[in-house]
Design an enzyme around this catalytic site. Structure first.
Site, mmCIF file in Angstrom:
data_model
loop_
_atom_site.group_PDB
_atom_site.id
_atom_site.type_symbol
_atom_site.label_atom_id
_atom_site.label_comp_id
_atom_site.label_asym_id
_atom_site.label_seq_id
_atom_site.Cartn_x
_atom_site.Cartn_y
_atom_site.Cartn_z
ATOM 1 C CB CYS A 338 -0.906 0.010 1.220
ATOM 2 S SG CYS A 338 -2.018 -1.380 1.212
ATOM 3 C CG ASP A 339 5.268 3.057 1.021
ATOM 4 O OD1 ASP A 339 4.933 4.185 0.604
ATOM 5 O OD2 ASP A 339 6.290 2.851 1.677
#
Ligand SMILES: Cc1ncc(COP(=O)(O)O)c(C=O)c1O
Length: 387
Positions: A338-339
Site C-alpha cells: 500500500c506504500d
C-alpha cells in the site's frame, strides 16, 4: 523514431534478453509448478562469473562478498570451484562454516566489528580483519593481537551506483598512523583495502587508489614498515539498463597499473555484484491495472519491499522484459504494497499488459532478495535453483 535509433533499441533488447536465465515458456511452466513471483538462480552462472573475473584479474585472490547474496546454493557453487569468501559479520561466517569452509581462509572487512562478533570469529580461527581507525584497532587489540590486519582507505567516487567511501575508510594520512599504531601494538599489519564504490562505471578510482597506495607503501618502507597486501575491493559492474564492455576489457587498466606499481605484491579483490548479479532472473506477474492521471499503471506481485529492494538500498534500476511486441506507451510499474513508494519503474514504455501477463527481469542476483522484507506479511520471493 529514426531507423538507427530503432536498430539500437532492437540490439539492446536482444542483449538483455540474452541475460535472462529462462524463456517466457519456461517461466510459465515454473509459475504453474511453484506460483509467482519467483527468482530463478543459476549455479552455473555464479561459477562462470566468478571464473570470468578471476581470468580478468590473474594473480589476484578473489573473495566473494557474500553480502550481495548469501543463498546457500551460491555459496556451495562457489565452494565447488575453490572460491574464497569475504564476510562482514559473525552470522555470515557461520553460514560458511556450515558448508565446510575454514574460518582461517575467510576475510572479514567490517571496520566496526563488535567485540562479541570479533571474539566469536576469532575463536573459530578467523584471522583476517579490517579497521579504519585507531580506537577500533585498540578495541580489537585489547582482546588479542593474534590477527592479520588491513587498513581500509577511503576513495570517494561519483561515477558509481553506491559510494562506499562515505561511511568507511581512513585518509592516507590517517592510515599511516593506524598502521604505525598496529605495529606498536604487535598486530600483524599486512596492508590496505579500499572499495572504489559499487557498480563503478569506470576504472579511474581504482587507478587513483593504486597510485595513492603505492606512495603510502613507499613512505612507510622508508620508516622500516614493509607491507605485502593490497585489497582492491569490489565495484566491478554488471549491465542493468545499458550494455557494458567485457570484464576483461574493464579490468585491463587495473591489470596494467598493478603490474606497473605492485609487481610481486599479494593482491586481493572482494567482488559481490559481479559474481551474483547475473545469476538470478526474476519472474513476476501483473496482478492489477488501472489508468491513473491518464497513464497506465500495472501492479506486480513483487515490489521494492521484496526482490526490487535494490531500488532503495542499491539505488538500482532494472531492465524490464515483456513478451508482447505491441506498441508501447509511457506507463508505471508498481509493487503490491500500500506504500506509494512501492514503485518499481516510472516512465517506462510498456505495451498494453493484461492481468496474468508475465514480466522477466535479468540481473536480479545482487542486493535484491538479500535485503527483501516481509512487509504486509508477504512472503519473500521463492528462489528456484537451476544448474
Ligand atoms: C567491504 C566491501 N567489500 C566488497 C563489497 C562488494 O562490492 P560489490 O558488490 O560492488 O562488488 C562491498 C559492498 O558493499 C563492501 O562493502
Amino acid at each position: 523514431m529514426k531507423k538507427q535509433e530503432m536498430k539500437n533499441n532492437h540490439t539492446q533488447k536482444d542483449y538483455f534478453r540474452k541475460l535472462l536465465l529462462v524463456s517466457f515458456e519456461e517461466a510459465k511452466r515454473l509459475i504453474k509448478k511453484h506460483g509467482s513471483p519467483l527468482l530463478v538462480l543459476s549455479r552455473k552462472k555464479v561459477q562462470e562469473s566468478y571464473q570470468a573475473l578471476q581470468r580478468a584479474l590473474p594473480n589476484v585472490r578473489v573473495f566473494y562478498a557474500m553480502k550481495s547474496n548469501s543463498h546457500p546454493d551460491i555459496l556451495k557453487a562457489l565452494k565447488e570451484i575453490g572460491a574464497d569468501f569475504e564476510t562482514a559479520s559473525w552470522a555470515e561466517l557461520k553460514m560458511l562454516l556450515k558448508i565446510g569452509i575454514l574460518a582461517k581462509d575467510v576475510l572479514n572487512t567490517q571496520p566496526f566489528l563488535s567485540e562479541a562478533d570479533f571474539k566469536s570469529c576469532h575463536e573459530v580461527g578467523q584471522r583476517s580483519f579490517v579497521v579504519d581507525n585507531v580506537s577500533q584497532l585498540n578495541r580489537l587489540a585489547a582482546i588479542t593481537t593474534d590477527f592479520d590486519l588491513l587498513v581500509r582507505l577511503s576513495f570517494p567516487n561519483r561515477n558509481c551506483q553506491v559510494d562506499l567511501s562515505y561511511k568507511f575508510g581512513a585518509t592516507v594520512k590517517e592510515a599511516k598512523n593506524i598502521i604505525k599504531a598496529a605495529v606498536v601494538r604487535g598486530v600483524r599489519v599486512h596492508g590496505v583495502s579500499f572499495h572504489v564504490g559499487s557498480q563503478s562505471y569506470s576504472t579511474k578510482n581504482y587507478l587513483k587508489a593504486l597510485k595513492a597506495v603505492r606512495k603510502l607503501f613507499d613512505e612507510l618502507q622508508h620508516e622500516g614498515i614493509i607491507l605485502d597486501t593490497i585489497d582492491i575491493g569490489g565495484g566491478f559492474p554488471v549491465p542493468y539498463t545499458e550494455p557494458l564492455p567485457s570484464i576483461e576489457h574493464f579490468t585491463l587498466p587495473i591489470r596494467r597499473k598493478l603490474a606497473e606499481l605492485f609487481p610481486g605484491m599479494k593482491v586481493w579483490a572482494e567482488p559481490g555484484r559481479f559474481v551474483s548479479g547475473l545469476a538470478q532472473t526474476l519472474i513476476t506477474t501483473v496482478n492489477g491495472k488501472n489508468i491513473r492521471r491518464g497513464i497506465p499503471w500495472y501492479y506486480l506481485d513483487d515490489g521494492v519491499y521484496n526482490s526490487f529492494s535494490g531500488r532503495f538500498y542499491d539505488h538500482c534500476s532494472y531492465k524490464i522484459i515483456f513478451e508482447k511486441t505491441d506498441t508501447a506507451v509511457q506507463s508505471v510499474l508498481a509493487g503490491p504494497t500500500c506504500d506509494s513508494a512501492d514503485v518499481v519503474s516510472e516512465n517506462i514504455s510498456l505495451p498494453d499488459l493484461e492481468i496474468g501477463d508475465i514480466i522477466l527481469v535479468p540481473a536480479m542476483g545482487a542486493y535484491t532478495n538479500i535485503s527483501a522484507t516481509n512487509y504486509h506479511g508477504f512472503e519473500k520471493t521463492k528462489i528456484i535453483t537451476i544448474d
